[in-house]
Motif scaffolding. Sequence first.
Motif, PDB file in Angstrom:
ATOM      1  N   PHE A  13       0.869  -1.176   0.000  1.00  0.00           N
ATOM      2  CA  PHE A  13       0.000   0.000   0.000  1.00  0.00           C
ATOM      3  C   PHE A  13       0.910   1.231   0.000  1.00  0.00           C
ATOM      4  CE2 PHE A  13      -2.348  -3.477   2.040  1.00  0.00           C
ATOM      5  CZ  PHE A  13      -3.442  -3.557   1.193  1.00  0.00           C
ATOM      6  N   SER A  14       0.667   2.225   0.801  1.00  0.00           N
ATOM      7  CA  SER A  14       1.550   3.372   0.993  1.00  0.00           C
ATOM      8  C   SER A  14       1.524   4.320  -0.197  1.00  0.00           C
ATOM      9  CB  SER A  14       2.973   2.905   1.300  1.00  0.00           C
ATOM     10  OG  SER A  14       3.740   3.957   1.828  1.00  0.00           O
ATOM     11  N   ALA A  15       2.589   5.148  -0.287  1.00  0.00           N
ATOM     12  CA  ALA A  15       2.648   6.249  -1.248  1.00  0.00           C
ATOM     13  C   ALA A  15       3.008   5.768  -2.651  1.00  0.00           C
ATOM     14  CB  ALA A  15       3.655   7.290  -0.772  1.00  0.00           C
ATOM     15  N   MET A  16       2.803   6.660  -3.623  1.00  0.00           N
ATOM     16  CA  MET A  16       3.000   6.317  -5.026  1.00  0.00           C
ATOM     17  C   MET A  16       4.422   5.850  -5.320  1.00  0.00           C
ATOM     18  SD  MET A  16       2.422   8.679  -8.424  1.00  0.00           S
ATOM     19  CE  MET A  16       0.687   8.944  -8.054  1.00  0.00           C
ATOM     20  N   PHE A  46      -3.121   2.910  -8.596  1.00  0.00           N
ATOM     21  CA  PHE A  46      -1.829   2.468  -9.107  1.00  0.00           C
ATOM     22  C   PHE A  46      -1.926   1.382 -10.183  1.00  0.00           C
ATOM     23  CE2 PHE A  46      -0.631   3.579  -4.532  1.00  0.00           C
ATOM     24  CZ  PHE A  46      -0.337   4.902  -4.870  1.00  0.00           C
ATOM     25  N   ALA A  47      -3.125   1.081 -10.638  1.00  0.00           N
ATOM     26  CA  ALA A  47      -3.305   0.026 -11.644  1.00  0.00           C
ATOM     27  C   ALA A  47      -2.436   0.214 -12.884  1.00  0.00           C
ATOM     28  CB  ALA A  47      -4.782  -0.070 -12.035  1.00  0.00           C
ATOM     29  N   PRO A  48      -2.263   1.444 -13.418  1.00  0.00           N
ATOM     30  CA  PRO A  48      -1.438   1.584 -14.634  1.00  0.00           C
ATOM     31  C   PRO A  48       0.001   1.106 -14.480  1.00  0.00           C
ATOM     32  CG  PRO A  48      -2.769   3.558 -14.288  1.00  0.00           C
ATOM     33  CD  PRO A  48      -2.926   2.712 -13.048  1.00  0.00           C
ATOM     34  N   PHE A  49       0.519   1.094 -13.272  1.00  0.00           N
ATOM     35  CA  PHE A  49       1.890   0.624 -13.061  1.00  0.00           C
ATOM     36  C   PHE A  49       2.081  -0.824 -13.521  1.00  0.00           C
ATOM     37  CE2 PHE A  49       2.726   3.583  -9.156  1.00  0.00           C
ATOM     38  CZ  PHE A  49       2.874   4.668 -10.014  1.00  0.00           C
ATOM     39  N   PHE A  50       1.027  -1.619 -13.410  1.00  0.00           N
ATOM     40  CA  PHE A  50       1.158  -3.069 -13.589  1.00  0.00           C
ATOM     41  C   PHE A  50       0.520  -3.587 -14.875  1.00  0.00           C
ATOM     42  CE2 PHE A  50       1.077  -1.965  -9.085  1.00  0.00           C
ATOM     43  CZ  PHE A  50       2.218  -2.588  -8.625  1.00  0.00           C
ATOM     44  N   GLN A  51      -0.065  -2.716 -15.689  1.00  0.00           N
ATOM     45  CA  GLN A  51      -0.872  -3.163 -16.817  1.00  0.00           C
ATOM     46  C   GLN A  51      -0.078  -3.871 -17.903  1.00  0.00           C
ATOM     47  OE1 GLN A  51      -3.135   0.293 -18.024  1.00  0.00           O
ATOM     48  NE2 GLN A  51      -4.740  -0.079 -16.513  1.00  0.00           N
ATOM     49  N   ILE A 256       8.669   6.641 -11.157  1.00  0.00           N
ATOM     50  CA  ILE A 256       7.817   6.445 -12.327  1.00  0.00           C
ATOM     51  C   ILE A 256       8.668   6.480 -13.594  1.00  0.00           C
ATOM     52  CG2 ILE A 256       5.971   7.462 -13.715  1.00  0.00           C
ATOM     53  CD1 ILE A 256       4.688   8.376 -11.082  1.00  0.00           C
ATOM     54  N   SER A 257       9.586   7.442 -13.665  1.00  0.00           N
ATOM     55  CA  SER A 257      10.484   7.534 -14.818  1.00  0.00           C
ATOM     56  C   SER A 257      11.314   6.263 -14.961  1.00  0.00           C
ATOM     57  CB  SER A 257      11.413   8.742 -14.662  1.00  0.00           C
ATOM     58  OG  SER A 257      10.665   9.934 -14.500  1.00  0.00           O
ATOM     59  N   SER A 258      11.766   5.736 -13.839  1.00  0.00           N
ATOM     60  CA  SER A 258      12.594   4.537 -13.863  1.00  0.00           C
ATOM     61  C   SER A 258      11.821   3.332 -14.370  1.00  0.00           C
ATOM     62  CB  SER A 258      13.148   4.256 -12.457  1.00  0.00           C
ATOM     63  OG  SER A 258      13.917   5.346 -11.989  1.00  0.00           O
ATOM     64  N   LEU A 259      10.577   3.194 -13.956  1.00  0.00           N
ATOM     65  CA  LEU A 259       9.828   1.997 -14.360  1.00  0.00           C
ATOM     66  C   LEU A 259       9.418   2.037 -15.825  1.00  0.00           C
ATOM     67  CD1 LEU A 259       6.396   2.154 -14.522  1.00  0.00           C
ATOM     68  CD2 LEU A 259       6.719   2.692 -12.124  1.00  0.00           C
ATOM     69  N   VAL A 260       9.426   3.247 -16.457  1.00  0.00           N
ATOM     70  CA  VAL A 260       9.119   3.311 -17.896  1.00  0.00           C
ATOM     71  C   VAL A 260      10.387   3.454 -18.729  1.00  0.00           C
ATOM     72  CG1 VAL A 260       6.798   4.220 -17.542  1.00  0.00           C
ATOM     73  CG2 VAL A 260       8.711   5.826 -17.865  1.00  0.00           C
ATOM     74  N   GLY A 261      11.568   3.370 -18.092  1.00  0.00           N
ATOM     75  CA  GLY A 261      12.816   3.319 -18.837  1.00  0.00           C
ATOM     76  C   GLY A 261      13.401   4.652 -19.242  1.00  0.00           C
ATOM     77  N   THR A 262      13.088   5.720 -18.524  1.00  0.00           N
ATOM     78  CA  THR A 262      13.598   7.053 -18.858  1.00  0.00           C
ATOM     79  C   THR A 262      14.714   7.461 -17.905  1.00  0.00           C
ATOM     80  OG1 THR A 262      11.521   7.789 -19.838  1.00  0.00           O
ATOM     81  CG2 THR A 262      12.997   9.513 -19.033  1.00  0.00           C
ATOM     82  N   LYS A 263      15.789   7.964 -18.463  1.00  0.00           N
ATOM     83  CA  LYS A 263      16.924   8.412 -17.660  1.00  0.00           C
ATOM     84  C   LYS A 263      16.529   9.608 -16.799  1.00  0.00           C
ATOM     85  CE  LYS A 263      21.788   9.716 -17.984  1.00  0.00           C
ATOM     86  NZ  LYS A 263      22.949   9.946 -18.865  1.00  0.00           N
ATOM     87  N   VAL A 264      17.063   9.654 -15.579  1.00  0.00           N
ATOM     88  CA  VAL A 264      16.726  10.711 -14.631  1.00  0.00           C
ATOM     89  C   VAL A 264      17.988  11.375 -14.106  1.00  0.00           C
ATOM     90  CG1 VAL A 264      15.683  11.238 -12.373  1.00  0.00           C
ATOM     91  CG2 VAL A 264      14.598   9.567 -13.887  1.00  0.00           C
TER      92      VAL A 264
END
Length: 332
Positions: A13-16, A46-51, A256-264
């Motif tokens: 649970f917890s924060a985004m 948070f459903a879009p994270f896992f789709q 969020i950037s990391s899970l979609v493969g974007t450099k930060v």
Amino acid sequence: MSKIKEKILVFRFSAMGDVAMTVPVIREFIEQNKDVELLIVTRHFFAPFFQSIPNITFIGVDIENYNGILGLKKLADELKVYQPTMVADLHNVLRTKILKLFLSKHIKKIATLDKNRKEKKLLTRRKNKKLYPLRPVSEYYADVFRRLGFDLQLSHKLSSNPIKKKNSIGIAPFANYKEKMLPLDKMKDICIHLAKDDYQIYLFGGGKEETEILDSWQKMHPNIHSLSGQITLKEQMNLISQLPLMITMDSANMHISSLVGTKVISIWGATHPFAGFLGYGQQLNDVIQINDLPCRPCSIFGNKPCYRNDWACTRNLECSYILNKIKSQTIL
């Protein structure tokens, strides 16, 4: 398709940002264990994270509707319908402990997150800090699945990212706590400077106050675009995945950037990447921080007020240094 041998309830649970950090681990777990189904129990939002992950059953809950012992018993009874065989508790709080108690008679194996509190205290104490890199939090998540008996080797690499928007930069200037944020006047100056250099700047935030701030920045140059309050989480993930670079604080947008493969390029104040919370697959070389402040880090999550009362860890960061770091990126 492999026949499903185990069905694992996964609690987080917890924060985004906390939930986003689990996603690369879960993705690589499924890649390496194709005969397992994961039942992800977290907030609906948070459903879009896992789709995009196969073998996932997303169980969105409004946890506020399950208050108290009886409420959690009701949730446990609802989860039994999915016929889980194991539980992976990636949260380890009172709520999940109670849920595990109610489920224990029906589950053959349960594993729980180790929060590594002792080493974190040594990292953040005021005197005689033990300042060295702790294991990434992602490895502690992976340990939960390993204790259930599964093999899991994390790559710690960003997923592939087909960049489409050239000369574009995403900027997320906010974090949950002031101690984690570059002063907004500095971040605004950086946005204007980059926009004048013909970069397209996409601003990310949320909530009324953040939206008002970013809308005011948008008016300062036609190359600045505020998306705060205008797009869904799924749309935000899609846009960030198309950007060559994101500038963030130690915040949910880094993860969020990391899970979609974007450099930060991440900016750190009161917190420190040594605590293990650097975005998955991101590099320490892309961290902006002041390394010679003996008070850093003063907390793990940035939720403690600056005891020096000067916020030197963020106020002393120079805009010119940050701009040079951004412009040195070969992917822009």
